[in-house]
Design an enzyme around this catalytic site. Structure first.
Site, short mmCIF file in Angstrom:
data_model
loop_
_atom_site.label_atom_id
_atom_site.label_comp_id
_atom_site.label_asym_id
_atom_site.label_seq_id
_atom_site.Cartn_x
_atom_site.Cartn_y
_atom_site.Cartn_z
N GLY A 10 -29.13 71.78 87.49
CA GLY A 10 -29.08 73.04 86.61
C GLY A 10 -28.37 74.06 87.47
N GLY A 12 -27.24 77.24 86.32
CA GLY A 12 -27.30 78.54 85.57
C GLY A 12 -27.36 79.63 86.65
N GLY A 15 -30.39 78.50 89.14
CA GLY A 15 -29.78 77.39 89.96
C GLY A 15 -28.65 77.83 90.68
N ASN A 100 -39.67 78.97 83.72
CA ASN A 100 -40.85 79.98 83.08
C ASN A 100 -41.86 79.19 82.60
OD1 ASN A 100 -39.71 82.44 83.52
ND2 ASN A 100 -38.32 81.94 81.63
N LYS A 179 -46.85 86.46 85.20
CA LYS A 179 -45.35 86.57 84.90
C LYS A 179 -45.53 85.89 83.41
CE LYS A 179 -41.02 86.04 85.52
NZ LYS A 179 -40.26 84.94 86.40
N ASN A 183 -43.37 87.63 79.86
CA ASN A 183 -42.51 86.81 79.11
C ASN A 183 -42.86 86.62 77.64
OD1 ASN A 183 -40.31 86.11 80.99
ND2 ASN A 183 -41.57 84.62 81.78
N SER A 249 -33.50 86.41 78.62
CA SER A 249 -32.98 85.16 78.47
C SER A 249 -32.79 84.59 77.10
CB SER A 249 -33.31 83.99 79.64
OG SER A 249 -34.63 84.12 78.94
N GLU A 261 -36.86 78.83 74.47
CA GLU A 261 -37.67 78.56 75.32
C GLU A 261 -39.08 78.83 74.92
OE1 GLU A 261 -37.83 78.42 80.24
OE2 GLU A 261 -37.23 80.27 79.26
#
Length: 304
Positions: A10, A12, A15, A100, A179, A183, A249, A261
């Site tokens: 990955g 992105g 990554g 995440n 975290k 989110n 995101s 996600e």
């Protein structure tokens, strides 16, 4: 001494930054697994910009086993990374999951052929300007956090001498849930309202956020996280200090018509709540609404 063989899956923002930083260590032999061939990566950090040569694979059938896999796909794309994991992994491999959410072992383990799964919390900001251009911004404290222990120590060693600072904690589950708490309000609310973080200045949005957070705090405690009595209020207060023009995101994915996600965020809270018999109506509502949006995005993408 043999160089450590590392595959980054990955490319992105997260990554790309990981691949760039790992490539800066002469002890690492880094291969990037991506959709398109990229021979050189522009890496911006602080006031510097470097050109970093990349060794890229675009065909999983050409991949060979490595010592480390750094999995940087979105959580909902874990299954699509299976062809890579099946070729890259052996029982001697460690897969560091930079995603995440929680439940990394359950999500990635079935595809990893007995490899060790190491969850990691990402705190740094990795911005992707183009497929071959990324920038690293440090937020505060460690850039990555992993559980204390031998796998975590070995992971930290991969980044020695690079701009990425890796912390290790015996209270990893608590930090993981903190975290997640950020989110479960930031991503769904910006995606549903199609607004950036400035939407959280609204009192009604703050009230909704506290309700979502309090449900999630109760679930996190049941899962073993050491969360404070005022955890929800502290998270929201900290959150209100973020730049109002910043996006998330899921906000950007929603605008771009991509799959979301949501299962790894509010979905993870709802799933854990079921295990403990706890009510989470607000998180369940977020999950239902964003799942409908995500499914519609996926259906539209298939027709293009």
């Amino acid at each position: 001494m043999a160089r450590r063989k590392i595959a980054v899956v990955g490319l992105g923002g997260i990554g790309g930054v990981a691949a760039a930083c790992l490539s800066l260590s002469p002890e690492n032999d880094v291969t990037v697994c991506a959709r398109r061939q990229i021979d050189k990566l522009t890496f911006d950090h602080l006031e510097e910009s470097k050109q970093i040569p990349l060794k890229t694979l675009t065909d999983p059938s050409r991949a060979e086993p490595v010592d480390w896999v750094i999995l940087c796909t979105k959580a909902q794309d874990s299954a699509s990374a299976a062809p890579w994991l099946e070729r890259l992994c052996t029982p001697q491999t460690t897969v560091a999951v930079l995603q995440n959410g929680i439940s990394h072992e359950e999500r990635v383990g079935p595809h990893a052929k007995g490899a060790t799964i190491l969850p990691a919390i990402v705190y740094y900001n990795g911005e992707r300007f183009a497929p071959d251009h990324v920038r690293l911004r440090h937020i505060r404290g460690h850039d990555l956090l992993v559980p204390a222990g031998l796998p975590g120590d070995a992971f930290a060693a991969l980044f020695e001498g690079t701009p990425i600072d890796v912390g290790r904690s015996a209270e990893f589950i608590t930090y993981q849930w903190r975290k997640l708490l950020v989110n479960v309000i930031a991503n769904p609310i910006t995606a549903l309202t199609r607004q950036r973080l400035g939407v959280f200045q609204r009192p009604d949005i703050q009230g909704l956020s506290l309700g979502v957070l309090r449900e999630a705090v109760a679930v996190g405690r049941a899962e073993g996280a050491q969360l404070r009595d005022n955890e929800a209020e502290t998270i929201l207060e900290t959150f209100l200090g973020y730049p109002p023009e910043a996006g998330t995101s899921m906000y950007f994915d929603c605008l771009a018509g991509r799959a979301l996600e949501i299962e790894a965020l509010n979905g993870a809270v709802v799933a854990a709540a079921r295990r403990h018999g706890l009510p989470t109506p607000l998180n369940a509502a977020m999950l239902t609404l964003l799942t409908a949006v995500s499914d519609a995005n996926a259906a539209e993408t298939k027709t293009l």
